[in-house]
Design an enzyme around this catalytic site. Structure first.
Site, PDB file in Angstrom:
ATOM      1  N   ASN A   7       0.854  -1.191   0.000  1.00  0.00           N
ATOM      2  CA  ASN A   7       0.000   0.000   0.000  1.00  0.00           C
ATOM      3  C   ASN A   7       0.894   1.248   0.000  1.00  0.00           C
ATOM      4  O   ASN A   7       1.670   1.443   0.936  1.00  0.00           O
ATOM      5  CB  ASN A   7      -0.910  -0.039   1.232  1.00  0.00           C
ATOM      6  N   HIS A  10       0.993   6.218   1.863  1.00  0.00           N
ATOM      7  CA  HIS A  10       1.728   7.158   2.708  1.00  0.00           C
ATOM      8  C   HIS A  10       2.898   7.839   2.024  1.00  0.00           C
ATOM      9  O   HIS A  10       3.449   8.801   2.544  1.00  0.00           O
ATOM     10  CB  HIS A  10       2.089   6.514   4.046  1.00  0.00           C
ATOM     11  N   HIS A  43      -5.600   3.712  -1.774  1.00  0.00           N
ATOM     12  CA  HIS A  43      -6.942   4.064  -1.303  1.00  0.00           C
ATOM     13  C   HIS A  43      -7.270   5.455  -1.825  1.00  0.00           C
ATOM     14  O   HIS A  43      -6.638   6.433  -1.420  1.00  0.00           O
ATOM     15  CB  HIS A  43      -6.943   4.026   0.234  1.00  0.00           C
ATOM     16  N   ARG A  49      -7.058  12.872   0.664  1.00  0.00           N
ATOM     17  CA  ARG A  49      -6.007  13.369   1.577  1.00  0.00           C
ATOM     18  C   ARG A  49      -4.613  12.895   1.188  1.00  0.00           C
ATOM     19  O   ARG A  49      -3.626  13.483   1.579  1.00  0.00           O
ATOM     20  CB  ARG A  49      -6.313  12.995   3.020  1.00  0.00           C
ATOM     21  N   GLU A  70      -8.534   0.449  -2.870  1.00  0.00           N
ATOM     22  CA  GLU A  70      -9.408   0.468  -1.689  1.00  0.00           C
ATOM     23  C   GLU A  70     -10.388   1.615  -1.858  1.00  0.00           C
ATOM     24  O   GLU A  70     -10.012   2.703  -2.314  1.00  0.00           O
ATOM     25  CB  GLU A  70      -8.589   0.705  -0.422  1.00  0.00           C
ATOM     26  N   GLU A 151     -10.938  -9.502   2.842  1.00  0.00           N
ATOM     27  CA  GLU A 151      -9.648  -9.188   3.470  1.00  0.00           C
ATOM     28  C   GLU A 151      -9.920  -9.104   4.958  1.00  0.00           C
ATOM     29  O   GLU A 151     -10.701  -8.252   5.408  1.00  0.00           O
ATOM     30  CB  GLU A 151      -9.078  -7.864   2.945  1.00  0.00           C
TER      31      GLU A 151
END
Ligand code: PXP
Length: 243
Positions: A7, A10, A43, A49, A70, A151
């Site tokens: 993922n 970040h 996501h 954001r 996601e 998941e």
């Protein structure tokens, strides 16, 4: 051997801290694949954001392995998912005030609205997965709604305060794998997994995909994304179940 899904949200979080163009999550995805990621997860949140529409578009064009988006059950996001057509969509709960996804989607409670979105995405040829807590009612409802995969939320394991508590959650996860498989569902795992806590989860038979973000991106700051992913891939392989 289970897939490692990385993922990269970040990486975009750091970019958005300055609202500039670096670091680029699309570049991170390439580096993650070169390090051995077999799936790239992002996501697209309603508030954008971290990952934005440009990232989603470019990830679709550049990811060479599997692309997992996601998403919340929101019409605007479902429209984008249908247009983008990633390989997989994982439906998650989304609250604006949360730091990250907290707990699983309540498929039992929102079954009607969820089933509509699952049908739309499935008709578009997308595999749809439900991010749920290890709970038999949620698993049965996921099957009913037309999901192909679940998941299982590993946050309960990751946040366990004692080894005994951790073992109890592992037991729950194992029972849920059995329940999901009896419904013909593929079983993934994710949330809160780190280099320190992943081994016992990797050793559980039946998971076919692990989605890991924060810990890998954190380590990537010191050793680079390619090496961080390679280390996690090695840990999964060394500890994988032989069943
Ligand atoms: N799986 C899902 C469905 C998630 O929402 C998240 C967090 O975005 C992850 C996996 C990755 O969690 P973590 O960043 O704690 O590894």
């Amino acid at each position: 051997m289970a897939r490692l899904g990385v993922n990269i949200d970040h990486v975009a979080t750091v970019r958005q801290a300055r609202k500039t163009d670096e670091p680029d999550p699309v570049w991170a995805a390439v580096e993650a694949e070169l390090g051995g990621a077999q799936c790239i997860t992002f996501h697209l949140r309603e508030d954008r954001r971290h990952i934005n529409d440009r990232d989603a578009r470019l990830l679709k064009e550049t990811v060479a392995t599997k692309l997992n988006m996601e998403m919340a059950i929101a019409t605007e996001i479902a429209d984008i998912a249908c247009e983008l057509a990633p390989d997989q969509c994982t439906m998650v709960p989304e609250r604006r005030e949360e730091l990250t996804t907290e707990g699983g989607l309540d498929v039992v409670r929102h079954a009607k609205a969820i089933a509509e979105v699952v049908n739309r995405l499935t008709d578009r040829g997308i595999v749809v997965s439900a991010f749920i807590e290890p709970d038999n009612a949620q698993i049965a409802a996921s099957k009913e709604c037309g999901f192909r995969a679940v998941e299982l939320w590993t946050g309960g394991y990751a946040h366990a305060k004692t080894p005994t508590e951790g073992q109890a959650v592992l037991g729950k996860l194992k029972a849920s794998i059995g329940a999901a498989k009896s419904h013909g569902l593929e079983v993934h795992a994710g949330h809160g997994l780190t280099y320190r806590n992943v081994a016992p989860i990797a050793a559980v038979a039946g998971f076919s995909e692990f989605n890991i973000g924060h810990s890998i991106v954190s380590r990537a700051m010191f050793v680079g994304m390619r090496s961080a992913v390679a280390e996690m891939a090695r840990l999964l392989k060394e500890n994988e179940s032989n069943n």
